[in-house]
Design a protein around this motif. Structure first.
Motif: not given
Length: 315
Positions: A2-3, A18-24, A42-54
Motif C-alpha cells: 500500500k502506497i 509509474s507509481l500506480s504500477t508499484l502497488g495499491q 496500514d501504509a507500507d510506503i508514504v509519499i509526502s511533499n510538505k505534510v509533516a510526519l513527526d
C-alpha cells in the motif's frame, strides 16, 4: 504493498502511472494534521511533499517501511525518529534545477527591465496615449557587465552561474560567513555583498543561514543592487527587507519563498505593495517537466528500495 500519497495536489495533476504500477496507490489531494494517521493507516510506503510526519505519528504506523519525500528538503520528517524506528527516508534532489534557474532569471529580468510596470501601463492604455513610439518611464538595466554574487554554490548555484555568465555578468561566489579560510575561487562574504549588483541566494535553510541576510548584512548592498531568493524563506529577514525596499536602499527584490507558507496575512513581504518587489507563490520548482522528473525519481526510489538497493537515502 500500500502506497499512500498525502498531498497529490502539490504534483499538479501529474501522470502517476509509474507509481500506480508499484502497488495499491491511494491518493489524497490534501492531508491536514488531524488526518495524517487516518490517511497513513496500514501504509507500507508514504509519499509526502510538505505534510509533516513527526515522531508521535511515526510510532503509530507499525507497517510503515519507507517515506518518499516528494522534494529535496526533509525538514517535515522527524529523521531521528524514523531512524530509530527503522523507517527508510528517501528524497529527490536535482529534479527542479532547470525550472528554478529559469525562474531566477525570470524574476531578475522583470526587475531589471521593469517589465511588470510597463506591462501594467500597456494594460491601462498609457502606451496608446504616448506622444512617441515608446515609453521610457522606468529605468532599464542590463545584466551584462554586472557583478552577479551567488550564495550557495551547489549544483543549483552553479547552474545559475553558467546562465549569468552567458548574459555577460561577472560571477562572484560568496564564501560562508565568518569563514577563517577563503576557498580558491571565492570571495569573503562581506566583501562579496559590497560588490554585488545582483545577489542570488541558493543555500539551504538551517541554523547558520536563518536570517543571515538581516539589517547588518543587507546594509552592505549597493542602492543599485537586486536580491533574488528562490531558496527558502527565513534566510532573509522579511521585515528588514521591507524597510530597505520602502526606503529604496536597494533597486529591487524577487522572492519565490516566505518564512511561513502559504503566505500569512501578517507577512511583511506579502503585504508590501511597492513596485520594487516581485513575489511569486513558491512556483520556481514547478515546471511540468520538473514535476515529471520528480514523479519518475520517486518511482525509482520505491523500486530500488524494494530491490534492496535504496537510492537518495536520507536515513
Amino acid at each position: 504493498m500500500k502506497i499512500v500519497l498525502l498531498d497529490a495536489a502539490t504534483l499538479a495533476n501529474a501522470n502517476l502511472a509509474s507509481l500506480s504500477t508499484l502497488g495499491q496507490l491511494v491518493e489524497y489531494q490534501h492531508t491536514n494534521k488531524e488526518q495524517v494517521l487516518t490517511h497513513c493507516k496500514d501504509a507500507d510506503i508514504v509519499i509526502s511533499n510538505k505534510v509533516a510526519l513527526d515522531a508521535k505519528t511515526l510510532t503509530e504506523l507499525p507497517n510503515l517501511k519507507l517515506i518518499c519525500v516528494a522534494a529535496t528538503g526533509t525538514n517535515n520528517i522527524d529523521l531521528d525518529a524514523a531512524k530509530q524506528l527503522g523507517i527508510r527516508v528517501c528524497n529527490v534532489a536535482g529534479y527542479s534545477t532547470p525550472s528554478v534557474v529559469q525562474h531566477t532569471f525570470t524574476l531578475l529580468g522583470n526587475l531589471m527591465t521593469n517589465i511588470h510596470r510597463y506591462q501594467q501601463d500597456c494594460a491601462n492604455d498609457l502606451w496608446q496615449k504616448s506622444n512617441m513610439f515608446c515609453r521610457l518611464d522606468y529605468p532599464i538595466t542590463e545584466l551584462a557587465g554586472k557583478n552577479f554574487v551567488i550564495f550557495g554554490y551547489g549544483s543549483l548555484g552553479q547552474a545559475v552561474g553558467k546562465v549569468a555568465e552567458a548574459f555577460g555578468a561577472q560571477v562572484i561566489i560568496a564564501e560562508r560567513p565568518n569563514a577563517t579560510d577563503i576557498r580558491p575561487g571565492r570571495i569573503a562574504f562581506t566583501e562579496a555583498l559590497k560588490m554585488a549588483d545582483v545577489l542570488s541566494i541558493h543555500c539551504p535553510l538551517n541554523d547558520e543561514t536563518r536570517n543571515l541576510f538581516n539589517r547588518e548584512t543587507l546594509d552592505l548592498l549597493k542602492p543599485t543592487s537586486f536580491v533574488i531568493n528562490t531558496a527558502r524563506g527565513g534566510i532573509v529577514d522579511e521585515a528588514v527587507l521591507v524597510e530597505i525596499l520602502t526606503n529604496n536602499q536597494i533597486a529591487g527584490a524577487g522572492f519565490d519563498v516566505l518564512s511561513v507558507e502559504p503566505a500569512q496575512a501578517n507577512n511583511p513581504l506579502a503585504n508590501y505593495q511597492g513596485h520594487n518587489l516581485i513575489l511569486t507563490p513558491h512556483t520556481a520548482w514547478a515546471a511540468k517537466e520538473s514535476i515529471d522528473r520528480l514523479v519518475k525519481e520517486i518511482a525509482n526510489n520505491i523500486v530500488n528500495f524494494n530491490n534492496g538497493t535504496a537510492s537518495n537515502v536520507v536515513v
